[in-house]
Design an enzyme around this catalytic site. Structure first.
Site, PDB file in Angstrom:
ATOM      1  N   GLU A   1      -4.639  -6.488   3.028  1.00  0.00           N
ATOM      2  CA  GLU A   1      -3.437  -7.215   3.437  1.00  0.00           C
ATOM      3  C   GLU A   1      -3.554  -8.699   3.098  1.00  0.00           C
ATOM      4  O   GLU A   1      -2.567  -9.331   2.720  1.00  0.00           O
ATOM      5  CB  GLU A   1      -3.178  -6.994   4.928  1.00  0.00           C
ATOM      6  CG  GLU A   1      -2.789  -5.550   5.282  1.00  0.00           C
ATOM      7  CD  GLU A   1      -3.948  -4.562   5.278  1.00  0.00           C
ATOM      8  OE1 GLU A   1      -5.114  -5.002   5.224  1.00  0.00           O
ATOM      9  OE2 GLU A   1      -3.705  -3.343   5.321  1.00  0.00           O
TER      10      GLU A   1
ATOM     11  N   HIS B   1      -0.629   1.483  16.004  1.00  0.00           N
ATOM     12  CA  HIS B   1       0.608   1.766  15.273  1.00  0.00           C
ATOM     13  C   HIS B   1       1.832   1.458  16.136  1.00  0.00           C
ATOM     14  O   HIS B   1       2.887   2.056  15.970  1.00  0.00           O
ATOM     15  CB  HIS B   1       0.678   3.235  14.838  1.00  0.00           C
ATOM     16  CG  HIS B   1      -0.445   3.678  13.964  1.00  0.00           C
ATOM     17  ND1 HIS B   1      -1.624   4.183  14.456  1.00  0.00           N
ATOM     18  CD2 HIS B   1      -0.575   3.687  12.617  1.00  0.00           C
ATOM     19  CE1 HIS B   1      -2.429   4.485  13.457  1.00  0.00           C
ATOM     20  NE2 HIS B   1      -1.827   4.192  12.330  1.00  0.00           N
TER      21      HIS B   1
ATOM     22  N   GLU C   1       0.840  -1.195   0.000  1.00  0.00           N
ATOM     23  CA  GLU C   1       0.000   0.000   0.000  1.00  0.00           C
ATOM     24  C   GLU C   1       0.882   1.255   0.000  1.00  0.00           C
ATOM     25  O   GLU C   1       1.743   1.396   0.865  1.00  0.00           O
ATOM     26  CB  GLU C   1      -0.912  -0.012   1.236  1.00  0.00           C
ATOM     27  CG  GLU C   1      -1.873  -1.193   1.232  1.00  0.00           C
ATOM     28  CD  GLU C   1      -2.464  -1.527   2.609  1.00  0.00           C
ATOM     29  OE1 GLU C   1      -2.371  -0.698   3.528  1.00  0.00           O
ATOM     30  OE2 GLU C   1      -3.014  -2.635   2.744  1.00  0.00           O
TER      31      GLU C   1
ATOM     32  N   GLN D   1       1.864  -2.041   5.753  1.00  0.00           N
ATOM     33  CA  GLN D   1       2.175  -0.661   6.163  1.00  0.00           C
ATOM     34  C   GLN D   1       2.539  -0.529   7.642  1.00  0.00           C
ATOM     35  O   GLN D   1       3.434   0.232   8.000  1.00  0.00           O
ATOM     36  CB  GLN D   1       0.989   0.227   5.808  1.00  0.00           C
ATOM     37  CG  GLN D   1       1.330   1.673   5.640  1.00  0.00           C
ATOM     38  CD  GLN D   1       0.211   2.415   4.931  1.00  0.00           C
ATOM     39  OE1 GLN D   1      -0.825   2.718   5.521  1.00  0.00           O
ATOM     40  NE2 GLN D   1       0.404   2.715   3.654  1.00  0.00           N
ATOM     41  N   PHE D   2       1.842  -1.254   8.499  1.00  0.00           N
ATOM     42  CA  PHE D   2       2.175  -1.335   9.922  1.00  0.00           C
ATOM     43  C   PHE D   2       1.934  -2.781  10.348  1.00  0.00           C
ATOM     44  O   PHE D   2       0.966  -3.402   9.902  1.00  0.00           O
ATOM     45  CB  PHE D   2       1.258  -0.443  10.773  1.00  0.00           C
ATOM     46  CG  PHE D   2       1.572   1.033  10.675  1.00  0.00           C
ATOM     47  CD1 PHE D   2       2.409   1.647  11.605  1.00  0.00           C
ATOM     48  CD2 PHE D   2       1.030   1.813   9.666  1.00  0.00           C
ATOM     49  CE1 PHE D   2       2.697   3.001  11.525  1.00  0.00           C
ATOM     50  CE2 PHE D   2       1.312   3.165   9.579  1.00  0.00           C
ATOM     51  CZ  PHE D   2       2.144   3.767  10.512  1.00  0.00           C
ATOM     52  N   ALA D   3       2.769  -3.284  11.253  1.00  0.00           N
ATOM     53  CA  ALA D   3       2.576  -4.660  11.729  1.00  0.00           C
ATOM     54  C   ALA D   3       1.187  -4.822  12.338  1.00  0.00           C
ATOM     55  O   ALA D   3       0.605  -5.903  12.305  1.00  0.00           O
ATOM     56  CB  ALA D   3       3.651  -5.023  12.752  1.00  0.00           C
ATOM     57  N   ASP D   4       0.656  -3.732  12.868  1.00  0.00           N
ATOM     58  CA  ASP D   4      -0.690  -3.754  13.456  1.00  0.00           C
ATOM     59  C   ASP D   4      -1.762  -4.102  12.418  1.00  0.00           C
ATOM     60  O   ASP D   4      -2.890  -4.417  12.786  1.00  0.00           O
ATOM     61  CB  ASP D   4      -1.012  -2.375  14.029  1.00  0.00           C
ATOM     62  CG  ASP D   4       0.130  -1.804  14.850  1.00  0.00           C
ATOM     63  OD1 ASP D   4      -0.039  -1.635  16.050  1.00  0.00           O
ATOM     64  OD2 ASP D   4       1.209  -1.527  14.270  1.00  0.00           O
ATOM     65  N   TYR D   5      -1.422  -4.014  11.133  1.00  0.00           N
ATOM     66  CA  TYR D   5      -2.409  -4.262  10.073  1.00  0.00           C
ATOM     67  C   TYR D   5      -2.128  -5.554   9.325  1.00  0.00           C
ATOM     68  O   TYR D   5      -2.630  -5.781   8.227  1.00  0.00           O
ATOM     69  CB  TYR D   5      -2.449  -3.083   9.093  1.00  0.00           C
ATOM     70  CG  TYR D   5      -2.725  -1.773   9.783  1.00  0.00           C
ATOM     71  CD1 TYR D   5      -3.649  -1.712  10.815  1.00  0.00           C
ATOM     72  CD2 TYR D   5      -2.059  -0.608   9.423  1.00  0.00           C
ATOM     73  CE1 TYR D   5      -3.903  -0.523  11.484  1.00  0.00           C
ATOM     74  CE2 TYR D   5      -2.318   0.590  10.089  1.00  0.00           C
ATOM     75  CZ  TYR D   5      -3.238   0.624  11.119  1.00  0.00           C
ATOM     76  OH  TYR D   5      -3.486   1.782  11.776  1.00  0.00           O
ATOM     77  N   ILE D   6      -1.318  -6.403   9.931  1.00  0.00           N
ATOM     78  CA  ILE D   6      -0.948  -7.643   9.242  1.00  0.00           C
ATOM     79  C   ILE D   6      -2.030  -8.714   9.410  1.00  0.00           C
ATOM     80  O   ILE D   6      -2.118  -9.656   8.630  1.00  0.00           O
ATOM     81  CB  ILE D   6       0.427  -8.153   9.777  1.00  0.00           C
ATOM     82  CG1 ILE D   6       1.094  -9.071   8.752  1.00  0.00           C
ATOM     83  CG2 ILE D   6       0.294  -8.823  11.153  1.00  0.00           C
ATOM     84  CD1 ILE D   6       2.558  -9.332   9.028  1.00  0.00           C
TER      85      ILE D   6
ATOM     86  N   PRO E   1      -5.300  -9.052   8.786  1.00  0.00           N
ATOM     87  CA  PRO E   1      -6.144  -9.529   7.671  1.00  0.00           C
ATOM     88  C   PRO E   1      -5.391 -10.499   6.762  1.00  0.00           C
ATOM     89  O   PRO E   1      -6.012 -11.261   6.024  1.00  0.00           O
ATOM     90  CB  PRO E   1      -6.506  -8.244   6.911  1.00  0.00           C
ATOM     91  CG  PRO E   1      -6.375  -7.154   7.925  1.00  0.00           C
ATOM     92  CD  PRO E   1      -5.241  -7.586   8.833  1.00  0.00           C
TER      93      PRO E   1
HETATM   94  C1  LIG Z   1      -6.082  -2.763   7.940  1.00  0.00           C
HETATM   95  C2  LIG Z   1      -5.411  -1.471   7.711  1.00  0.00           C
HETATM   96  N1  LIG Z   1      -4.530  -1.345   6.693  1.00  0.00           N
HETATM   97  C3  LIG Z   1      -3.880  -0.176   6.478  1.00  0.00           C
HETATM   98  C4  LIG Z   1      -4.102   0.902   7.293  1.00  0.00           C
HETATM   99  C5  LIG Z   1      -3.354   2.212   7.056  1.00  0.00           C
HETATM  100  N2  LIG Z   1      -4.238   3.244   6.498  1.00  0.00           N
HETATM  101  C6  LIG Z   1      -4.890   4.108   7.308  1.00  0.00           C
HETATM  102  S1  LIG Z   1      -5.910   5.114   6.464  1.00  0.00           S
HETATM  103  C7  LIG Z   1      -5.502   4.421   4.977  1.00  0.00           C
HETATM  104  C8  LIG Z   1      -6.166   4.903   3.724  1.00  0.00           C
HETATM  105  C9  LIG Z   1      -7.651   4.695   3.733  1.00  0.00           C
HETATM  106  O1  LIG Z   1      -8.234   5.293   2.612  1.00  0.00           O
HETATM  107  P1  LIG Z   1      -9.808   5.307   2.398  1.00  0.00           P
HETATM  108  O2  LIG Z   1     -10.388   4.023   2.817  1.00  0.00           O
HETATM  109  O3  LIG Z   1     -10.071   5.746   1.022  1.00  0.00           O
HETATM  110  O4  LIG Z   1     -10.334   6.392   3.448  1.00  0.00           O
HETATM  111  P2  LIG Z   1     -10.023   7.956   3.496  1.00  0.00           P
HETATM  112  O5  LIG Z   1      -8.764   8.104   4.279  1.00  0.00           O
HETATM  113  O6  LIG Z   1      -9.895   8.443   2.119  1.00  0.00           O
HETATM  114  O7  LIG Z   1     -11.159   8.574   4.214  1.00  0.00           O
HETATM  115  C10 LIG Z   1      -4.553   3.414   5.157  1.00  0.00           C
HETATM  116  C11 LIG Z   1      -3.949   2.614   4.088  1.00  0.00           C
HETATM  117  C12 LIG Z   1      -5.035   0.731   8.346  1.00  0.00           C
HETATM  118  N3  LIG Z   1      -5.335   1.738   9.187  1.00  0.00           N
HETATM  119  N4  LIG Z   1      -5.667  -0.441   8.537  1.00  0.00           N
END
Ligand SMILES: Cc1ncc(C[n+]2csc(CCOP(=O)(O)OP(=O)(O)O)c2C)c(N)n1
Ligand SMILES: [Mg+2]
Lengths: 338, 421
Positions: A60, A129, A29, A82-87, A89
């Site tokens: 993920e 995070h 991402e 992007q962060f281990a906290d998001y691994i 899924p």
């Molecule tokens: C499971 C997960 N993966 C990655 C992230 C990191 N992250 C936070 S916001 C974001 C973008 C989200 O975009 P969108 O869904 O379009 O919402 P918007 O910010 O545009 O409102 C990402 C990749 C996360 N928080 N949770």
């Protein structure tokens, strides 16, 4: 040789591997055009093209699964979470699939996937995070698990991980991206340029998996640690004037049991330190091994320094983080025991 | 002709240094889309997921079958909530820059989504927001001071210091705890709605997800469960075109609209101009009536634009055309509702200015009050003991032990828990 912070060292490793091996691809991402939220892949898409450095949807599970498919079909994917906290899924794909393809296909299929992911706290990132989930992955048979503590090792270990035919979960302690951190947030930040491990060979080199680094040799007590805690533990030991032997594991699977045990046999005292929560944490595995292998050499019960068994709370960053005070208590306890 | 397969790699229409280009956004003229009966079957109304429901035309007139005919007083409340949301965002952004809070996320340009949708729902309906739905909190009447105390992680923080700023919740306000993990709450909202139906209540549940996050498997779980059980839920995709640096094409928005995922699962999908307060209200009201009358779930795609950075940690100048929000074809939601009210003779520039000033003063005085309950650097601070509570309902022994160790550790280091950087 060049001065690099950990991000630049990781970038250099991926740059070199993309150049050396046309089967290496990066995926994750925001990693392509943007170069990643921590800039680890900066400039690589421009250099190697959109088919080699691939922006992915926010999924993920999809990233890991697609990396497995690519890996099984001859590529050598390096996925960024992007962060281990998001691994999480992607956990099913990692634990049920990635870890076992070689085993269940009797060695006929495999996927040489490396999953890079920033971990750890100390950055005011709150409970989503700041996590250190390495122990969840060391518990899965078939995965290698790595965590560097400095730019030099980060680069060499990442190159080794990418070239490894087995899957590697590569944790990057993000508090160390820009400099070593001894656990004291009130001190001014120290850059890697002031540390010998910030001197990084610009070319190709490897740091082997399964080989711990003795950061400091000592006679009184063995501190077994990895990631950010390497610096915290070293600072605490130095302040106490204990002649501590500090072991940076660098790779948790495979684990350098020899280095651990020969040190404990020498010192007779042992402290294990990690940022992750205590209960069923990786420290428990080290304790078991030391107990099994070195019981008759021990002069005191082994001590563990860890994060508390709670989620990582935003407001209590430094009460949660296992800083020097927690290490000091453990060191005194093992040293004072008779 | 290609002789071998190749990948398509989505590209945004404009990167830094290029001219903004929004010709890819499919528009329908205001008033052009038919309004089907609320119990129309999903398969009979598929065009709703491709066209764009709009009520306000360029001159600020409300036209067509989706015109909700709201009382001007209601519209003025909507305008007030949107202006307050923006004033709140502005001030919190500045507070973050000044080091008073650790992190912030604005909703600039997307205020109509949260405010109009909240106003079209009932107070008993359960909301599962994302981190960019502060307008829901404001329109539900959550006190600004409460929101600010959360941002400060101070002694009045509803999360007791455990969550990153903006991850609010309100038990009394029927707003679920926001998760930092994307998409997880979309299927939870479906479960909540299923429970409401099982218990024989007529509350519905609504959830919001970014278009980028709709790539997660959880989005698909939500649609599938909503479809199978025809749960009384409204599933909203806020398509603000960007997910941090990643253009909506990477979530699959190029081949098909996000609303069209609905009919794919056999549930109603509808695409609406997210910057048109009246259209957003009307579509949400329609979906709510469907849910309440047993006609099932609705997937709404709100087409809008993330006019600001993703968060205070982000710099969009690195990945998208400068000032592109000024070229966004659907304009600004506040200006459009203001124009409409003026056209109705129910608003004026002086009233607008006076209200803006009043709301800025409200934000300022609320901040002062919130800060009196502690900031990151000054005043009272939450007791760190709280870290160990609520992990479980009853604190187990190992946590009690760890709490004692933590207290001793803090006492030994002089009890000074403040932070320099
Ligand atoms: C499971 C997960 N993966 C990655 C992230 C990191 N992250 C936070 S916001 C974001 C973008 C989200 O975009 P969108 O869904 O379009 O919402 P918007 O910010 O545009 O409102 C990402 C990749 C996360 N928080 N949770
Ligand atoms: Mg978005």
């Amino acid at each position: 040789m060049a001065n690099m912070n950990m991000i630049q060292a990781l970038n250099s490793a991926m740059d070199i591997m993309l150049k050396r091996d046309p089967s290496v691809v990066l995926m994750g991402e925001d990693i392509g055009y943007f170069g990643g939220v921590f800039r680890a892949t900066e400039g690589l898409q421009r250099k190697y093209g959109e088919h080699r450095v691939i922006d992915s949807p926010i999924a993920e599970g999809g990233i890991v699964a697609a990396a497995i498919g690519m890996g099984a079909n001859g590529l050598r994917p390096v996925a960024e979470i992007q962060f281990a906290d998001y691994i999480y899924p992607g956990f099913d794909q990692i634990a049920s699939e990635l870890a076992r393809i070689r085993y269940r296909s009797a060695g006929e299929f495999f996927a040489p996937v490396t999953i890079r992911t920033p971990c750890g706290g100390g950055i005011r990132g709150g409970q989503t995070h700041s996590q250190s989930p390495e122990g969840i992955f060391t518990h899965v048979s078939g995965l290698k698990v790595v965590m560097p503590s400095n730019p030099y090792d980060a680069k060499g270990l990442l190159i080794t991980s990418i070239e490894d035919d087995d899957p590697v979960i590569f944790f990057e302690p993000k508090r160390l991206y820009n400099g070593p951190f001894d656990g004291d947030p009130n001190k001014p930040a120290v850059p890697w340029s002031s540390h010998p491990k910030g001197e990084v060979d610009e070319g190709y080199y490897k740091v082997p998996l399964g080989k711990a680094d003795i950061v400091r040799a000592g006679a009184d007590v063995t501190i077994i640690t990895y990631g950010t805690m390497v610096f915290v533990a070293a600072a605490a030991a130095a302040a106490l004037n204990f002649d501590a032997e500090i072991i940076d594991l660098r790779s948790l699977v495979p684990l350098d049991v020899d280095t651990i045990c020969s040190s404990v046999r020498k010192t007779g005292r042992c402290v294990v330190a990690h940022e992750a929560t205590r209960f069923s944490g990786f420290g428990a595995e080290i304790l078991s091994i030391v107990q099994e292998e070195c019981f008759w050499d021990l002069e005191a019960p082994i001590q563990r320094v860890t994060g508390w068994d709670t989620p990582y709370p935003h407001a209590f960053e430094w009460e949660y983080f296992p800083g020097q005070a927690r290490v000091t208590t453990a060191l005194k306890t093992v040293m004072e025991a008779t | 002709m290609n002789k071998h397969s190749r990948l398509h790699l989505p590209h945004p229409p404009a990167r830094p240094g290029e001219a903004p280009d929004f010709s890819y956004v499919q528009l329908s003229p205001a008033g052009a889309v038919a309004r089907p009966d609320v119990n129309a079957r999903a398969r009979d109304i598929e065009p709703l997921s491709i066209n764009l429901v709009r009520v306000l035309d360029d001159a600020g007139n409300a036209v067509g079958p989706w015109h909700p005919h709201l009382d001007p007083a209601e519209l003025q409340i909507g305008l007030r909530h949107m202006l307050l949301t923006r004033a709140f965002d502005d001030r919190m952004q500045r507070n973050q820059r000044a080091g008073k809070i650790s992190f912030y996320i604005r909703s600039l340009g997307e205020e109509a989504v949260s405010v109009a949708q909240c106003m079209a729902l009932r107070p008993g309906d359960m909301l599962f927001p994302s981190y960019r739905n502060q307008g829901l909190q404001i329109a539900r009447g959550i006190a600004l001071v409460d929101l600010m105390c959360q941002l400060l992680s101070n002694t009045r923080d509803m999360c007791k210091g455990r969550q990153l700023p903006v991850m609010y919740h309100s038990k009394a306000g029927n707003i679920f705890s926001i998760s930092g993990n994307l998409a997880t709450q979309f299927p939870q909202a479906v479960g909540w709605a299923m429970a409401a139906a099982i218990k024989g209540e007529d509350h519905l549940a609504a959830s919001w997800i970014g278009e980028g996050s709709s790539a997660e498997a959880d989005f698909h779980h939500a649609l599938l469960f909503a479809s199978v059980y025809q749960a009384p839920v409204i599933l909203n995709v806020v398509n603000n075109q960007w997910a941090i640096s990643t253009f909506q094409g990477y979530a699959g928005g190029e081949q098909r609209s996000f609303a069209a995922r609905g009919p794919g699962y056999g549930i109603a999908g509808i695409r609406v101009d997210g910057n048109d307060f009246l259209a957003v209200y009307a579509v949400t009201q329609w979906a709510a009536e469907r849910a309440r009358t047993g006609a099932g779930p609705t997937l709404i795609e709100l087409v809008t634009y993330r006019a600001a950075a993703h968060s205070t940690s982000d710099d969009p100048a690195r990945y998208r055309a400068k000032n592109d929000q000024e070229h966004w074809p659907l304009g600004d939601p506040i200006l459009r509702l203001k124009q409409h009210l003026i056209r109705l003779g129910e608003w004026s520039e002086p009233r607008h200015e006076a209200l803006t000033a009043e709301l800025e003063a409200l934000v300022a005085s609320s901040w002062k009050q919130a800060a009196s309950f502690g900031t990151m650097t000054e005043g009272p601070r939450l007791n760190a003991d709280l870290m160990f509570e609520d992990v479980f309902k009853e604190m187990p022994e190992n946590l009690q032990r760890q709490r004692a160790l933590m207290r001793a550790e803090v006492a030994r280091s002089g009890g000074d828990r403040s932070e320099g950087t």
